[in-house]
Structure formats: C-alpha cells, structure tokens
Design a protein around this motif. Sequence first.
Motif, PDB file in Angstrom:
ATOM      1  N   TRP A 164       0.806  -1.215   0.000  1.00 46.49           N
ATOM      2  CA  TRP A 164       0.000   0.000   0.000  1.00 46.49           C
ATOM      3  C   TRP A 164       0.841   1.267   0.000  1.00 46.49           C
ATOM      4  O   TRP A 164       0.506   2.244  -0.682  1.00 46.49           O
ATOM      5  CB  TRP A 164      -0.942   0.015   1.211  1.00 46.49           C
ATOM      6  N   GLY A 165       1.916   1.281   0.766  1.00 50.18           N
ATOM      7  CA  GLY A 165       2.715   2.487   0.872  1.00 50.18           C
ATOM      8  C   GLY A 165       3.217   2.966  -0.482  1.00 50.18           C
ATOM      9  O   GLY A 165       3.113   4.153  -0.818  1.00 50.18           O
ATOM     10  N   ARG A 166       3.751   2.035  -1.286  1.00 55.14           N
ATOM     11  CA  ARG A 166       4.255   2.395  -2.614  1.00 55.14           C
ATOM     12  C   ARG A 166       3.121   2.819  -3.530  1.00 55.14           C
ATOM     13  O   ARG A 166       3.246   3.784  -4.291  1.00 55.14           O
ATOM     14  CB  ARG A 166       4.982   1.187  -3.218  1.00 55.14           C
ATOM     15  N   ALA A 167       1.991   2.106  -3.471  1.00 57.96           N
ATOM     16  CA  ALA A 167       0.844   2.442  -4.321  1.00 57.96           C
ATOM     17  C   ALA A 167       0.293   3.824  -3.983  1.00 57.96           C
ATOM     18  O   ALA A 167      -0.055   4.604  -4.881  1.00 57.96           O
ATOM     19  CB  ALA A 167      -0.246   1.384  -4.174  1.00 57.96           C
ATOM     20  N   ILE A 168       0.203   4.148  -2.709  1.00 57.15           N
ATOM     21  CA  ILE A 168      -0.310   5.449  -2.288  1.00 57.15           C
ATOM     22  C   ILE A 168       0.648   6.563  -2.718  1.00 57.15           C
ATOM     23  O   ILE A 168       0.222   7.610  -3.225  1.00 57.15           O
ATOM     24  CB  ILE A 168      -0.520   5.468  -0.761  1.00 57.15           C
ATOM     25  N   ALA A 169       1.948   6.341  -2.544  1.00 55.34           N
ATOM     26  CA  ALA A 169       2.928   7.345  -2.951  1.00 55.34           C
ATOM     27  C   ALA A 169       2.862   7.591  -4.456  1.00 55.34           C
ATOM     28  O   ALA A 169       2.875   8.745  -4.912  1.00 55.34           O
ATOM     29  CB  ALA A 169       4.333   6.893  -2.547  1.00 55.34           C
ATOM     30  N   ASP A 170       2.788   6.516  -5.244  1.00 58.93           N
ATOM     31  CA  ASP A 170       2.704   6.660  -6.704  1.00 58.93           C
ATOM     32  C   ASP A 170       1.436   7.404  -7.107  1.00 58.93           C
ATOM     33  O   ASP A 170       1.443   8.249  -8.008  1.00 58.93           O
ATOM     34  CB  ASP A 170       2.742   5.287  -7.379  1.00 58.93           C
ATOM     35  N   HIS A 171       0.322   7.065  -6.435  1.00 59.27           N
ATOM     36  CA  HIS A 171      -0.966   7.695  -6.764  1.00 59.27           C
ATOM     37  C   HIS A 171      -0.901   9.204  -6.553  1.00 59.27           C
ATOM     38  O   HIS A 171      -1.290   9.975  -7.442  1.00 59.27           O
ATOM     39  CB  HIS A 171      -2.054   7.084  -5.885  1.00 59.27           C
ATOM     40  N   PHE A 172      -0.398   9.632  -5.413  1.00 57.75           N
ATOM     41  CA  PHE A 172      -0.352  11.068  -5.134  1.00 57.75           C
ATOM     42  C   PHE A 172       0.717  11.770  -5.966  1.00 57.75           C
ATOM     43  O   PHE A 172       0.535  12.921  -6.381  1.00 57.75           O
ATOM     44  CB  PHE A 172      -0.148  11.315  -3.644  1.00 57.75           C
ATOM     45  N   ASP A 173       1.834  11.093  -6.239  1.00 54.84           N
ATOM     46  CA  ASP A 173       2.838  11.685  -7.133  1.00 54.84           C
ATOM     47  C   ASP A 173       2.205  12.024  -8.481  1.00 54.84           C
ATOM     48  O   ASP A 173       2.392  13.111  -9.026  1.00 54.84           O
ATOM     49  CB  ASP A 173       4.000  10.714  -7.349  1.00 54.84           C
ATOM     50  N   ASN A 174       1.444  11.062  -9.027  1.00 55.75           N
ATOM     51  CA  ASN A 174       0.797  11.274 -10.323  1.00 55.75           C
ATOM     52  C   ASN A 174      -0.279  12.351 -10.244  1.00 55.75           C
ATOM     53  O   ASN A 174      -0.424  13.173 -11.158  1.00 55.75           O
ATOM     54  CB  ASN A 174       0.191   9.967 -10.836  1.00 55.75           C
ATOM     55  N   ALA A 175      -1.052  12.351  -9.163  1.00 57.48           N
ATOM     56  CA  ALA A 175      -2.130  13.332  -9.014  1.00 57.48           C
ATOM     57  C   ALA A 175      -1.572  14.746  -8.936  1.00 57.48           C
ATOM     58  O   ALA A 175      -2.085  15.669  -9.581  1.00 57.48           O
ATOM     59  CB  ALA A 175      -2.958  13.016  -7.769  1.00 57.48           C
ATOM     60  N   PHE A 176      -0.507  14.939  -8.162  1.00 57.99           N
ATOM     61  CA  PHE A 176       0.059  16.276  -8.006  1.00 57.99           C
ATOM     62  C   PHE A 176       0.762  16.711  -9.288  1.00 57.99           C
ATOM     63  O   PHE A 176       0.723  17.887  -9.658  1.00 57.99           O
ATOM     64  CB  PHE A 176       1.021  16.305  -6.825  1.00 57.99           C
ATOM     65  N   ARG A 177       1.407  15.767  -9.970  1.00 61.90           N
ATOM     66  CA  ARG A 177       2.052  16.090 -11.245  1.00 61.90           C
ATOM     67  C   ARG A 177       1.004  16.488 -12.274  1.00 61.90           C
ATOM     68  O   ARG A 177       1.204  17.413 -13.063  1.00 61.90           O
ATOM     69  CB  ARG A 177       2.855  14.887 -11.731  1.00 61.90           C
ATOM     70  N   ASP A 221      -3.704  15.117 -24.070  1.00 62.65           N
ATOM     71  CA  ASP A 221      -2.912  13.954 -23.668  1.00 62.65           C
ATOM     72  C   ASP A 221      -1.646  14.476 -22.992  1.00 62.65           C
ATOM     73  O   ASP A 221      -0.650  14.770 -23.642  1.00 62.65           O
ATOM     74  CB  ASP A 221      -2.574  13.109 -24.905  1.00 62.65           C
ATOM     75  N   LEU A 222      -1.701  14.603 -21.668  1.00 55.78           N
ATOM     76  CA  LEU A 222      -0.593  15.158 -20.899  1.00 55.78           C
ATOM     77  C   LEU A 222       0.354  14.043 -20.449  1.00 55.78           C
ATOM     78  O   LEU A 222      -0.032  12.872 -20.427  1.00 55.78           O
ATOM     79  CB  LEU A 222      -1.128  15.910 -19.675  1.00 55.78           C
ATOM     80  N   PRO A 223       1.577  14.378 -20.066  1.00 57.94           N
ATOM     81  CA  PRO A 223       2.516  13.337 -19.643  1.00 57.94           C
ATOM     82  C   PRO A 223       2.029  12.506 -18.470  1.00 57.94           C
ATOM     83  O   PRO A 223       2.322  11.313 -18.381  1.00 57.94           O
ATOM     84  CB  PRO A 223       3.769  14.151 -19.255  1.00 57.94           C
ATOM     85  N   SER A 224       1.260  13.120 -17.573  1.00 62.46           N
ATOM     86  CA  SER A 224       0.848  12.419 -16.356  1.00 62.46           C
ATOM     87  C   SER A 224      -0.621  12.045 -16.324  1.00 62.46           C
ATOM     88  O   SER A 224      -1.059  11.342 -15.414  1.00 62.46           O
ATOM     89  CB  SER A 224       1.156  13.298 -15.135  1.00 62.46           C
ATOM     90  N   ALA A 225      -1.414  12.513 -17.296  1.00 62.17           N
ATOM     91  CA  ALA A 225      -2.857  12.265 -17.241  1.00 62.17           C
ATOM     92  C   ALA A 225      -3.508  12.645 -18.560  1.00 62.17           C
ATOM     93  O   ALA A 225      -2.893  13.286 -19.418  1.00 62.17           O
ATOM     94  CB  ALA A 225      -3.491  13.083 -16.099  1.00 62.17           C
TER      95      ALA A 225
END
Length: 250
Positions: A80-93, A149-153
């Motif tokens: 979970w820790g890695r998944a949560i970190a990746d999720h928020f990294d992508n959301a903020f980016r 079509d952005l790099p992160s989303a």
Amino acid sequence: MNPLGRFFGSRDDVPGWARFFAVEEYRAFLAAVEDDLRRRGGPFELNEGTLRLTLPGADPAEYGLLNLAQTCHVMAPAEWGRAIADHFDNAFRSGRDSEEIDARAGTLEAVRPLLKVRLYHSDSLEQMGAATLVHRVPAEGLVETLVYDLPSAVRTVPPDHVRKWGLPEEEVFRIGLENVKAEQPPPARQLYRLDQDAALLALVGNSFFTASHALFLGDYLEAPSTFGAVVAVPHRHAVLFHVIRDMQVV
C-alpha cells in the motif's frame, strides 16, 4: 485533533464509499494515507471519501480517495505504501501539468500536439458534467470527447479553450483524430475465430486512445463495405468489429 480521530473514535463500521474494506483494513488504509501526506508536508484534512491538501507553495486542492482505496483493496497491505505514494505523485504532477496547459492554451498551436479524441460511454456525460466537455455523440451509447494527452494524465479540454482558438469544433476534432492516428505504435490487428464460419477482427493496443480508432474504422477495412460493420468497444484498449458483407453476420 488527529485527522483520523473522527473516523475511528468508537466506530465499528466503514462508510459507504469504502464498504469493500473490513473495519481494520479501512483503518489501516487511512493510516497509510496519513503517513504519506505527513511525509510531504503541508496541512491536510481527510473527509468522507475525499482529501483536502495544501502543498507547500500551492493552493488548497481536493482529491478523491475512492480509486486509490479500490486499488489498495486488491493489493497486499505491504504494497500500500508504494501504491499510495505513486498515486499522489501522479495526481500532483497532473495538477501542475493542467496549470501549464491553462497558461499555454491561449493559442491553438501551443497545444495542438496534445489534442486528442477519446471515447467514453455515454453514462460518463453525467459523471463528468456535459457542460464542461467538448463532445459529440457518434453513436448511441458512445461519446467522443476532446482531451489533452498530458505526460501524467488525460484531461478534458474546457470549452473556453476552444472558444479562444476561433475554429469550428469540427475542425478541432479533426486535429484531435489526426493526432490519434499518428500515435506509435498503432493498434495491433487480431483475428478471433468464433467457429468455422464466423470471425471477429480486433484492434488492440496499450494506448488510452485505442478505442478512438473506431471513429475511423474504415481505414482498417481491406475493402469498402456497402453495409458497414458491427462494432463493439468493450474498453479503452480494444475495438471489436465484423464487416457486414453477407448474411454470415447473423
């Protein structure tokens, strides 16, 4: 007050938005989210299914937790820790990318390479807000939407961006479709035998825009068909079709 305190207290239930969690899983999920947010710094508030966060140097922003919770639910808690970190990294980016696009969107040429057309189910109109989308209805049950079509989303194009460009929507959609056609690699063409006499063709790819190739399916037909084709779009990575040439279609 600890941001989790009002969730835990003496409660033994789980809110409706996260009902797929057992009580202890739900508590562990919120604790893992809180651990990640504390690491990032900045005040935050956990609400029912949402998070309000102010990152250093940024305005307050609200994020949904449902998709993240569903992702964690099918993973081992140790992941979970890695998944949560990746999720928020992508959301903020994604938020930063969106701000950059808003600043550049005054001219079409500045964002032209990023324009694409994405297919959605018609139910998405209500969820996404039809008034906030530049969209058309190519067939019952489908909606084609203009997006960046952005790099992160993938972000929908606001109607006010299109108004600034001074072009008819039809022309902007044409540009978006041309960009989809130019994607590399193109979808793979596959043949699926249903029985001795019947078969389906499929376009399959990893791109989020594979399904959009249904909008120019004629490019994939070996010869023109007087009666067209039966087409299905099961998800964003595939288009299924059967060219109608005779009664074999039945």
